[in-house]
Design a protein around this motif. Structure first.
Motif, short mmCIF file in Angstrom:
data_model
loop_
_atom_site.label_atom_id
_atom_site.label_comp_id
_atom_site.label_asym_id
_atom_site.label_seq_id
_atom_site.Cartn_x
_atom_site.Cartn_y
_atom_site.Cartn_z
N VAL A 1 19.09 -14.11 -16.99
CA VAL A 1 19.30 -15.54 -17.28
C VAL A 1 20.79 -15.89 -17.29
O VAL A 1 21.19 -16.94 -16.78
CB VAL A 1 18.67 -15.91 -18.65
CG1 VAL A 1 18.99 -17.34 -19.04
CG2 VAL A 1 17.17 -15.69 -18.62
N ARG B 1 26.62 -14.41 -14.39
CA ARG B 1 27.38 -15.46 -13.68
C ARG B 1 28.41 -14.83 -12.75
O ARG B 1 29.03 -13.83 -13.08
CB ARG B 1 28.10 -16.37 -14.68
CG ARG B 1 27.18 -17.20 -15.56
CD ARG B 1 26.46 -18.27 -14.72
NE ARG B 1 25.57 -19.07 -15.52
CZ ARG B 1 24.26 -18.84 -15.64
NH1 ARG B 1 23.70 -17.82 -15.02
NH2 ARG B 1 23.51 -19.63 -16.36
N THR C 1 22.74 -17.41 -9.41
CA THR C 1 23.10 -18.82 -9.21
C THR C 1 23.57 -19.37 -10.55
O THR C 1 23.66 -18.64 -11.53
CB THR C 1 21.89 -19.62 -8.70
OG1 THR C 1 20.87 -19.60 -9.70
CG2 THR C 1 21.35 -19.04 -7.41
N ASP C 2 23.83 -20.63 -10.61
CA ASP C 2 24.27 -21.24 -11.87
C ASP C 2 23.11 -21.82 -12.68
O ASP C 2 23.31 -22.37 -13.74
CB ASP C 2 25.30 -22.34 -11.60
CG ASP C 2 26.64 -21.76 -11.22
OD1 ASP C 2 26.92 -20.62 -11.63
OD2 ASP C 2 27.40 -22.45 -10.52
N SER C 3 21.88 -21.69 -12.20
CA SER C 3 20.75 -22.22 -12.94
C SER C 3 20.23 -21.18 -13.94
O SER C 3 20.45 -19.98 -13.79
CB SER C 3 19.62 -22.63 -11.98
OG SER C 3 19.06 -21.48 -11.39
N LEU C 4 19.54 -21.66 -14.96
CA LEU C 4 18.99 -20.74 -15.97
C LEU C 4 17.85 -19.90 -15.39
O LEU C 4 17.69 -18.75 -15.76
CB LEU C 4 18.49 -21.52 -17.19
CG LEU C 4 19.57 -21.98 -18.15
CD1 LEU C 4 18.96 -22.77 -19.29
CD2 LEU C 4 20.36 -20.82 -18.69
N LEU C 5 17.05 -20.46 -14.53
CA LEU C 5 15.95 -19.70 -13.93
C LEU C 5 16.35 -19.23 -12.54
O LEU C 5 15.71 -19.54 -11.54
CB LEU C 5 14.67 -20.53 -13.88
CG LEU C 5 14.02 -20.76 -15.25
CD1 LEU C 5 12.81 -21.67 -15.12
CD2 LEU C 5 13.62 -19.46 -15.90
N GLN C 6 17.41 -18.46 -12.50
CA GLN C 6 17.89 -17.92 -11.24
C GLN C 6 16.99 -16.77 -10.78
O GLN C 6 16.27 -16.18 -11.57
CB GLN C 6 19.34 -17.49 -11.37
CG GLN C 6 19.59 -16.46 -12.45
CD GLN C 6 21.08 -16.26 -12.66
OE1 GLN C 6 21.88 -16.59 -11.81
NE2 GLN C 6 21.44 -15.71 -13.79
#
Length: 144
Positions: free
Chosen positions: A63, A66, A82-87
């Motif tokens: 999660v 980064r 990625t920068d999303s929480l659900l990467q």
């Protein structure tokens, strides 16, 4: 410690802080609430600390990883971080946790049943009554 280990070098200080806070709460609850609720025998709380804490750390790595924490993530894992929480890395970490749990469970069952049917898992009632210090080691651990 067990929760941040999978994330070392992959999360920012903010991610490390989040993992630290959750690692203080979730394994504690596993040891103080879950263990009595399920009634399993774990005198050293290894399941609550290591299994729950390690799983928490592995999932949170997926999660909170980064590119800004580790430039290698942008190169070698660019399709997963990625920068999303659900990467996508979350799903890979969940698969890895599932495989680890399955192998651990299978290995534990094999070892447990091998020991059970060769030397036994528990001492006899007489050995427990006398005390394992005397029956197993021939001496008392505590005098008095």
């Amino acid at each position: 410690m067990v929760a941040i280990t999978p994330a070392c070098g992959f999360v920012t200080t903010t991610g490390a802080f989040i993992i630290g806070v959750l690692a203080g709460v979730i394994p504690y609850l596993a040891c103080t609430w879950l263990k009595p609720k399920l009634g399993y025998d774990d005198a050293l709380d290894t399941f609550g600390v290591h299994a729950v804490g390690g799983t928490l750390g592995a999932v949170l790595t997926g999660v909170l990883a980064r590119n800004s924490a580790n430039a290698n993530l942008a190169t070698n894992l660019k399709d997963y971080v990625t920068d999303s929480l659900l990467q996508p890395l979350v799903w890979e970490q969940l698969k890895a946790v599932g495989i680890t749990l399955a192998i651990s469970l299978l290995g534990t069952l094999i070892i447990t049943y091998t020991v059970k049917y060769t030397v036994g898992l528990r001492p006899s009632e007489e050995e427990e009554t006398v005390g394992l210090d005397i029956s197993e080691h021939g001496e008392e651990a505590y005098h008095g």
